[in-house]
Design an enzyme around this catalytic site. Structure first.
Site, PDB file in Angstrom:
ATOM      1  N   THR A 178      13.561  65.980  51.835  1.00 60.55           N
ATOM      2  CA  THR A 178      12.373  66.698  52.297  1.00 60.55           C
ATOM      3  C   THR A 178      12.685  68.185  52.421  1.00 60.55           C
ATOM      4  OG1 THR A 178      11.430  64.804  53.476  1.00 60.55           O
ATOM      5  CG2 THR A 178      10.722  66.992  54.187  1.00 60.55           C
ATOM      6  N   PHE A 180      11.621  71.683  54.054  1.00 55.20           N
ATOM      7  CA  PHE A 180      10.922  72.276  55.182  1.00 55.20           C
ATOM      8  C   PHE A 180      10.827  73.786  54.993  1.00 55.20           C
ATOM      9  CE2 PHE A 180      12.828  68.414  56.699  1.00 55.20           C
ATOM     10  CZ  PHE A 180      11.961  67.894  57.646  1.00 55.20           C
TER      11      PHE A 180
END
Length: 285
Positions: A178, A180
């Site tokens: 992921t 960010f």
């Protein structure tokens, strides 16, 4: 003479303690106090209001794709991207103490986490329940104590809520990561020449034939690498599309400046959201 300790700066994230965003905060800013928020809007609002210095916001996952809410919040938030962080995702299947894999009937988690483990969960035949976030699902499973209910969440969530890990690292692909972005009220732009740099911006092209093709032509002719381009509708209008883009380089670099100048000629709106260091993960991806 006694002195009061200097209060910690804070960084907000969406979710409950133990969420992947919480882990990203601890890894990227170990000297900051992570503060949970119920929603992305709350996290954005906390930074805007000065209740926290920074916000750690997930923007996309290599398996499940983009976090769609963020693209709608970013352009009008008046916040700035000052950094990015990449977190390898390791999803655990958590259940109350004493639960067994064979006895599970349902699994709950954030829609992104369920998407990251889609094949594994379908193989188990579990009914999937979408929750607000991974750690919140873990907390609810712990509170109910029903050994037929499981949650997909992190090891940190298992520790915080006292759950057993009944299956480890259940993500469908080992590369699940992921990305960010770190938000701030202040525009701490990285200086040109300070290593690899990413520039993020949104734009809306004018309603003329081949506007997008012409708008993006400057990046090709000036040798600017565009690493991301995504479109989404504005306020549900099928004829008003906004684009979100990342490019390698700084707006002060001549090639990037020329490309942005050409883009602006064919756009009725262009807004730079951040100019920040490229995370080292990009070089290994």
């Amino acid at each position: 003479m006694s002195t009061k300790p200097t209060p910690k700066k804070s960084i907000v994230f969406q979710g409950e303690p133990g969420a992947n965003s919480h882990i990203a905060c601890r890894e990227a800013y170990p000297d900051y106090e992570p503060l949970p928020c119920d929603t992305f809007e709350d996290a954005f609002g906390a930074v805007s209001a000065g209740e926290a210095e920074l916000g750690m916001i997930p923007i996309e996952n290599s398996l499940a794709g983009r976090v769609s809410d963020i693209h709608h919040l970013m352009p009008n938030a008046n916040l700035h991207i000052i950094a990015e962080w990449f977190l390898p995702i390791r999803n655990q299947l958590l259940a109350p103490k004493g639960a067994t894999l064979a006895g599970l009937k349902t699994v709950e988690s954030h829609v992104m986490a369920l998407g990251q483990c889609r094949r594994y969960l379908r193989k188990l035949g579990l009914k999937q329940i979408v929750a607000a976030d991974t750690a919140g699902a873990a907390r609810e499973v712990a509170e109910r104590g029903d050994k037929t209910r499981a949650a997909v969440a992190s090891r940190l969530a298992a520790e915080i809520y006292g759950l057993d890990i009944v299956a480890e690292n259940i993500e469908d692909e080992a590369h699940s990561t992921t990305r960010f972005v770190v938000l701030s009220r202040d525009d701490h732009r990285t200086h040109a020449g300070d290593g690899p740099i990413v520039t993020t911006f949104v734009f809306e092209v004018r309603n003329v034939p081949a506007a997008l093709y012409k708008a993006l032509g400057g990046f090709a002719t000036n040798g600017v690498n565009m690493t991301k381009l995504e479109s989404y509708m504005i306020e549900g209008n099928f004829y008003a599309t906004q684009f979100y883009a990342d490019v390698e380089g700084h707006p002060d670099d001549r090639n990037v400046a020329l490309a942005l100048e050409e883009l602006q000629f064919f756009s009725k709106r262009l807004k730079i959201l951040g100019v920040y260091p490229a995370h080292p993960f990009r070089a290994t991806a």
